[in-house]
Design a protein around this motif. Structure first.
Motif, PDB file in Angstrom:
ATOM      1  N   ALA A  19       0.836  -1.211   0.000  1.00  0.00           N
ATOM      2  CA  ALA A  19       0.000   0.000   0.000  1.00  0.00           C
ATOM      3  C   ALA A  19       0.868   1.258   0.000  1.00  0.00           C
ATOM      4  O   ALA A  19       0.558   2.241  -0.680  1.00  0.00           O
ATOM      5  N   VAL A  20       1.960   1.234   0.778  1.00  0.00           N
ATOM      6  CA  VAL A  20       2.865   2.387   0.821  1.00  0.00           C
ATOM      7  C   VAL A  20       3.522   2.602  -0.539  1.00  0.00           C
ATOM      8  O   VAL A  20       3.638   3.736  -1.022  1.00  0.00           O
ATOM      9  N   LEU A  21       3.962   1.515  -1.179  1.00  0.00           N
ATOM     10  CA  LEU A  21       4.575   1.633  -2.499  1.00  0.00           C
ATOM     11  C   LEU A  21       3.580   2.183  -3.516  1.00  0.00           C
ATOM     12  O   LEU A  21       3.919   3.072  -4.310  1.00  0.00           O
ATOM     13  N   PHE A  22       2.347   1.687  -3.464  1.00  0.00           N
ATOM     14  CA  PHE A  22       1.302   2.180  -4.369  1.00  0.00           C
ATOM     15  C   PHE A  22       1.048   3.664  -4.135  1.00  0.00           C
ATOM     16  O   PHE A  22       0.916   4.446  -5.083  1.00  0.00           O
ATOM     17  N   ALA A  23       0.995   4.070  -2.851  1.00  0.00           N
ATOM     18  CA  ALA A  23       0.769   5.485  -2.534  1.00  0.00           C
ATOM     19  C   ALA A  23       1.920   6.354  -3.017  1.00  0.00           C
ATOM     20  O   ALA A  23       1.710   7.482  -3.476  1.00  0.00           O
ATOM     21  N   ALA A  24       3.146   5.837  -2.911  1.00  0.00           N
ATOM     22  CA  ALA A  24       4.300   6.608  -3.390  1.00  0.00           C
ATOM     23  C   ALA A  24       4.210   6.840  -4.898  1.00  0.00           C
ATOM     24  O   ALA A  24       4.507   7.939  -5.393  1.00  0.00           O
ATOM     25  N   ILE A  25       3.791   5.811  -5.628  1.00  0.00           N
ATOM     26  CA  ILE A  25       3.683   5.936  -7.089  1.00  0.00           C
ATOM     27  C   ILE A  25       2.584   6.929  -7.459  1.00  0.00           C
ATOM     28  O   ILE A  25       2.775   7.813  -8.305  1.00  0.00           O
ATOM     29  N   THR A  26       1.414   6.805  -6.807  1.00  0.00           N
ATOM     30  CA  THR A  26       0.316   7.719  -7.132  1.00  0.00           C
ATOM     31  C   THR A  26       0.652   9.152  -6.721  1.00  0.00           C
ATOM     32  O   THR A  26       0.261  10.105  -7.402  1.00  0.00           O
ATOM     33  N   THR A  27       1.379   9.314  -5.607  1.00  0.00           N
ATOM     34  CA  THR A  27       1.798  10.655  -5.192  1.00  0.00           C
ATOM     35  C   THR A  27       2.739  11.269  -6.217  1.00  0.00           C
ATOM     36  O   THR A  27       2.653  12.467  -6.527  1.00  0.00           O
ATOM     37  N   MET A  28       3.629  10.461  -6.759  1.00  0.00           N
ATOM     38  CA  MET A  28       4.556  10.958  -7.786  1.00  0.00           C
ATOM     39  C   MET A  28       3.780  11.464  -8.999  1.00  0.00           C
ATOM     40  O   MET A  28       4.059  12.555  -9.510  1.00  0.00           O
ATOM     41  N   PHE A  29       2.787  10.694  -9.445  1.00  0.00           N
ATOM     42  CA  PHE A  29       1.977  11.139 -10.576  1.00  0.00           C
ATOM     43  C   PHE A  29       1.148  12.366 -10.219  1.00  0.00           C
ATOM     44  O   PHE A  29       0.945  13.260 -11.053  1.00  0.00           O
ATOM     45  N   GLY A  30       0.658  12.420  -8.972  1.00  0.00           N
ATOM     46  CA  GLY A  30      -0.106  13.585  -8.544  1.00  0.00           C
ATOM     47  C   GLY A  30       0.743  14.846  -8.551  1.00  0.00           C
ATOM     48  O   GLY A  30       0.305  15.913  -9.009  1.00  0.00           O
ATOM     49  N   LEU A  31       1.971  14.751  -8.057  1.00  0.00           N
ATOM     50  CA  LEU A  31       2.867  15.908  -8.049  1.00  0.00           C
ATOM     51  C   LEU A  31       3.251  16.327  -9.464  1.00  0.00           C
ATOM     52  O   LEU A  31       3.423  17.519  -9.752  1.00  0.00           O
ATOM     53  N   TRP A  32       3.384  15.332 -10.358  1.00  0.00           N
ATOM     54  CA  TRP A  32       3.678  15.646 -11.757  1.00  0.00           C
ATOM     55  C   TRP A  32       2.529  16.450 -12.371  1.00  0.00           C
ATOM     56  O   TRP A  32       2.755  17.454 -13.059  1.00  0.00           O
ATOM     57  N   GLN A  33       1.293  16.027 -12.096  1.00  0.00           N
ATOM     58  CA  GLN A  33       0.151  16.772 -12.618  1.00  0.00           C
ATOM     59  C   GLN A  33       0.068  18.162 -11.985  1.00  0.00           C
ATOM     60  O   GLN A  33      -0.300  19.140 -12.644  1.00  0.00           O
ATOM     61  N   TRP A  34       0.426  18.279 -10.717  1.00  0.00           N
ATOM     62  CA  TRP A  34       0.431  19.579 -10.052  1.00  0.00           C
ATOM     63  C   TRP A  34       1.460  20.506 -10.707  1.00  0.00           C
ATOM     64  O   TRP A  34       1.202  21.698 -10.898  1.00  0.00           O
ATOM     65  N   ASP A  35       2.618  19.954 -11.054  1.00  0.00           N
ATOM     66  CA  ASP A  35       3.636  20.748 -11.738  1.00  0.00           C
ATOM     67  C   ASP A  35       3.156  21.170 -13.122  1.00  0.00           C
ATOM     68  O   ASP A  35       3.392  22.309 -13.545  1.00  0.00           O
ATOM     69  N   ARG A  36       2.477  20.255 -13.822  1.00  0.00           N
ATOM     70  CA  ARG A  36       1.924  20.598 -15.140  1.00  0.00           C
ATOM     71  C   ARG A  36       0.915  21.732 -15.010  1.00  0.00           C
ATOM     72  O   ARG A  36       0.871  22.652 -15.850  1.00  0.00           O
ATOM     73  N   ARG A  37       0.091  21.699 -13.985  1.00  0.00           N
ATOM     74  CA  ARG A  37      -0.864  22.786 -13.766  1.00  0.00           C
ATOM     75  C   ARG A  37      -0.127  24.095 -13.509  1.00  0.00           C
ATOM     76  O   ARG A  37      -0.517  25.146 -14.032  1.00  0.00           O
ATOM     77  N   GLY A  38       0.953  24.048 -12.700  1.00  0.00           N
ATOM     78  CA  GLY A  38       1.724  25.254 -12.439  1.00  0.00           C
ATOM     79  C   GLY A  38       2.280  25.854 -13.720  1.00  0.00           C
ATOM     80  O   GLY A  38       2.273  27.089 -13.898  1.00  0.00           O
ATOM     81  N   GLN A  39       2.756  25.010 -14.634  1.00  0.00           N
ATOM     82  CA  GLN A  39       3.267  25.503 -15.902  1.00  0.00           C
ATOM     83  C   GLN A  39       2.152  26.154 -16.728  1.00  0.00           C
ATOM     84  O   GLN A  39       2.364  27.193 -17.359  1.00  0.00           O
ATOM     85  N   ALA A  40       0.962  25.520 -16.719  1.00  0.00           N
ATOM     86  CA  ALA A  40      -0.164  26.073 -17.482  1.00  0.00           C
ATOM     87  C   ALA A  40      -0.605  27.414 -16.906  1.00  0.00           C
ATOM     88  O   ALA A  40      -0.890  28.360 -17.654  1.00  0.00           O
ATOM     89  N   VAL A  41      -0.652  27.522 -15.578  1.00  0.00           N
ATOM     90  CA  VAL A  41      -1.048  28.777 -14.943  1.00  0.00           C
ATOM     91  C   VAL A  41      -0.025  29.873 -15.251  1.00  0.00           C
ATOM     92  O   VAL A  41      -0.388  31.025 -15.537  1.00  0.00           O
ATOM     93  N   ALA A  42       1.268  29.520 -15.214  1.00  0.00           N
ATOM     94  CA  ALA A  42       2.305  30.501 -15.528  1.00  0.00           C
ATOM     95  C   ALA A  42       2.176  30.986 -16.969  1.00  0.00           C
ATOM     96  O   ALA A  42       2.360  32.179 -17.261  1.00  0.00           O
TER      97      ALA A  42
END
Length: 273
Positions: A19-42
């Motif tokens: 479960a921890v490994l799965f959460a780490a992977i999903t968190t990585m993808f979530g942060l990637w999408q958050w960064d993509r949003r930051g680029q779009a907002v900029a």
């Protein structure tokens, strides 16, 4: 065994690790999408700040010693020179309004020998061939061009183009193809030319101010990670409950001794009556 003690057995600790490994992977993808949003907002902020500014001279923004900065994107500038009409190139596979066509790029050479690439706009693919049916010609003589600054594009691995065409607006490729040392920091997306000509390619429209679905995707990835822990807890509880109930009793089909004794006593009582 309590629920917590059951959860800390080797079996379920291994499940918690998954479960921890799965959460780490999903968190990585979530942060990637958050960064993509930051680029779009900029990018939206740059468009809002720069797109409608009053034009200034090209050299006032990108002087000889000035490095490119994304803060310059979409800034309107003015450059005067002569189009190298014979060195016109087409940039292939450019979508516009649901259709695919070409962008027309031409080097513009100043009186001092400096040159900048101008994207004069978009033309559709031809009816019977993989090329435009017609490409409007750039004006001859000295031209004052007003355009918006955009950075050159990178090469795309595996994508090629026939002679006279480019796969992307790669400024080094333009210099190589034309023999003209266009500025390698930026090109101009045409706003207007003076003197003007008609017809012209379709000019680039104002970009849509849309940050896309990145925020919702961010929350979805974080939720997926949380659901992994919820699933682990549910499975632990159900497994502990089954262990507390014990293994199910199997019917043997044989009467117990107590049942036999009870039956004999009932018969004796009935005979005395």
């Amino acid at each position: 065994m309590t629920l917590w003690r059951h959860a800390f057995t080797a079996k379920w600790m291994a499940g918690l690790g998954v479960a921890v490994l799965f959460a780490a992977i999903t968190t990585m993808f979530g942060l990637w999408q958050w960064d993509r949003r930051g680029q779009a907002v900029a990018e939206i902020e740059r468009i809002e700040n720069n797109f409608d500014q009053s034009p200034v001279a090209f050299a006032d923004v990108l002087g000889p010693e000035q490095a490119w900065s994304d803060d310059f994107r979409w800034r309107p500038v003015v450059f005067e020179g002569t189009y190298a009409v014979e060195e016109q190139l087409l940039v292939r596979t450019r979508p516009r309004g649901g259709a695919v066509g070409f962008e027309v790029v031409v080097p513009l050479v100043g009186s001092d020998g400096t040159a900048v690439l101008v994207n004069r706009g978009w033309v559709p693919t031809g009816e019977a061939q993989d090329a435009p049916d017609a490409v409007p010609r750039a004006p001859d003589g000295t031209v004052t061009v007003t355009g918006r600054l955009l950075p050159g594009e990178p090469d795309i691995s595996g994508r090629s183009a026939p002679e006279g065409q480019l796969a992307t607006i790669n400024l080094a490729r333009v210099a190589q193809a034309t023999g003209i040392a266009v500025d390698d920091r930026a090109y101009l997306s045409l706003i207007r030319e003076q003197p003007s000509v008609s017809p012209t390619p379709v000019l680039q429209p104002r970009p849509a101010l849309d940050e896309g679905p990145h925020l919702s995707y961010t929350f979805q990835w974080f939720l997926f990670g949380l659901l992994g822990f919820i699933a682990w807890g549910y499975l632990v509880r159900e497994d502990a409950r089954r262990n507390q109930d014990g293994p199910p009793q199997r019917a043997t089909g044989r009467l117990r001794d107590q049942d036999i004794e009870d039956a004999l006593l009932d018969e004796a009582e009935a005979s005395r009556g």
